[in-house]
Motif scaffolding. Structure first.
Motif, short mmCIF file in Angstrom:
data_model
loop_
_atom_site.label_atom_id
_atom_site.label_comp_id
_atom_site.label_asym_id
_atom_site.label_seq_id
_atom_site.Cartn_x
_atom_site.Cartn_y
_atom_site.Cartn_z
N UNK A 1 0.82 -1.21 0.00
CA UNK A 1 0.00 0.00 0.00
C UNK A 1 0.86 1.26 0.00
N UNK A 2 1.98 1.20 0.71
CA UNK A 2 2.87 2.36 0.76
C UNK A 2 3.53 2.63 -0.59
N UNK A 3 3.57 1.61 -1.43
CA UNK A 3 4.20 1.75 -2.74
C UNK A 3 3.28 2.40 -3.77
N UNK A 4 2.05 2.69 -3.39
CA UNK A 4 1.09 3.31 -4.31
C UNK A 4 0.83 4.74 -3.84
N UNK A 5 1.12 5.67 -4.69
CA UNK A 5 0.94 7.07 -4.32
C UNK A 5 -0.51 7.50 -4.40
N UNK A 6 -0.83 8.68 -3.86
CA UNK A 6 -2.20 9.21 -3.92
C UNK A 6 -2.65 9.38 -5.38
N UNK A 7 -3.83 8.90 -5.66
CA UNK A 7 -4.43 9.01 -7.00
C UNK A 7 -3.61 8.31 -8.09
N UNK A 8 -2.68 7.44 -7.69
CA UNK A 8 -1.86 6.73 -8.66
C UNK A 8 -2.48 5.38 -9.00
N UNK A 9 -2.37 4.98 -10.26
CA UNK A 9 -2.82 3.68 -10.72
C UNK A 9 -1.59 2.91 -11.18
#
Length: 370
Positions: A319-327
């Motif tokens: 989860x930490x590897x996914x940025x805000x609003x990132x797909x």
């Protein structure tokens, strides 16, 4: 506790079998009355053939039954007759219940609210993790829960390990006489099950001549012990499907976890769903709903009060590897976390089920903000 000697003798009498024993017990009430009956009563009242009736009258199996009972007492095992209060009540409802069970462990686990959890010996990372998650969450939600499964690798092993992790009892059903386990590499796990309030159970007597490994008859016991049967992963020819069909025949709830159409681990579970033999489940809530278990005066309130399961280190890293609003894709998550592709694929499905991730086209994922 009822004396199991007569029940063991009934089991060991040639020409009787489980269905024959169940029929005789229905007619006469218990094993002692069966052996007290005359040849005429056995043939006319119970419609038994002459040869097994003669064997019962002559008590040909009593010597072997006495040796079996002595062996159980020396080894610290329990022989539980079907007329004993310790015998699992749901198992007694099936038409081919065994007249006696052999148990190593705590017989109290047989009286708990039980769900069978079965599946393939070659479980995927996703299947084993989802099995663990469902069992652990059920343990938090359902008082007096027990899990029933076999002693094989894969989903069987995952189910028992999850029960140990959750601190609940499990019932390991063996196709061999006590205390044998197949495969032998799972003997240490089964010992843990026994030592922590569970039990190893079989219908195979130790002193009877060995005729092989009785997997299919064992599978009927797994199905008969439980209120429902959950198949987590199974190929189209998997032995877990035998258990599911037994459960359906015994009017028990059959559940299956849906899988990807191209995944060979899920061909059997998808077949169960496609033919409407099973209900689709992905979470503990789904299982509770499918079984229609009453969790109290206000089960909805009980469910709503439960907090979300804590993240594992791998889940938190993903989860930490996914940025805000990132797909992002699975490949990109592998690069960022250093986790293997199979592990990431399992984690994203579990996080999606939990509502922490949302998926888009082409297996692309983003964090859920709702």
């Amino acid at each position: 506790m009822n004396e199991p000697l007569e029940a063991i003798a009934l089991q060991l009498t040639p020409g009787i079998g489980s269905k024959g024993a169940a029929h005789l017990l229905e007619v006469f009430g218990d094993a002692r009355r069966i052996f007290a009956a005359s040849r005429e009563e056995l043939v006319e009242r119970a419609e038994l053939h002459a040869a097994p009736a003669e064997a019962l009258v002559r008590r040909v199996a009593f010597g072997a039954a006495e040796r079996e009972l002595k062996h159980c007492r020396r080894a610290g095992f329990r022989a539980i007759a079907s007329t004993d209060a310790a015998y699992p009540p749901l198992l007694r409802e099936i038409p081919d219940y065994p007249p006696v069970l052999y148990l190593w462990g705590d017989p109290a686990v047989l009286q708990r609210r039980t769900v069978a959890v079965v599946g393939t010996r070659t479980a995927s990372v996703y299947g084993a993790e989802l099995c663990r998650r469902i069992v652990c969450e059920l343990s938090e939600r359902v008082p007096g829960l027990a899990v029933a499964s076999g002693t094989a690798d894969g989903i069987d092993r995952a189910a028992h390990r999850a029960a140990l992790e959750a601190g609940i009892g499990s019932v390991a059903l063996s196709p061999l006489a006590l205390p044998a386990v197949t495969p032998a590499c799972n003997a240490a796990l089964v010992r843990q099950v026994v030592e922590r309030g569970g039990a190893l159970v079989t219908e195979q007597p130790a002193t009877a001549p060995s005729k092989g490994v009785f997997y299919v008859p064992r599978n009927r016991l797994i199905a008969g012990l439980a209120a429902g049967c959950l198949v987590v992963e199974s190929p189209v020819n998997g032995g877990a499907l035998h258990t599911a069909r037994f459960a359906d025949g015994y009017h028990r709830t059959v559940m299956a976890v849906p899988g990807r159409p191209a995944d060979e681990h899920c061909g059997g579970t998808n077949h169960l769903l496609r033919t409407r033999l099973a209900q689709a489940v992905c979470t503990a809530d789904d299982v509770i709903e499918a079984l229609q278990w009453d969790l109290g005066a206000d089960p909805a309130q009980l469910r709503g009060s439960r907090s979300a399961a804590p993240l594992t280190p791998d889940e938190a890293a993903l989860l930490a590897a996914i940025g805000p609003d990132e797909v992002v894709t699975v490949d990109r998550l592998c690069e960022r976390t250093g986790l293997a592709a199979a592990r990431v694929a399992a984690l994203v499905v579990l996080l999606e089920i939990e509502g922490r991730l949302a998926s888009g086209d082409g297996e692309r994922y983003r964090k859920r903000c709702d």
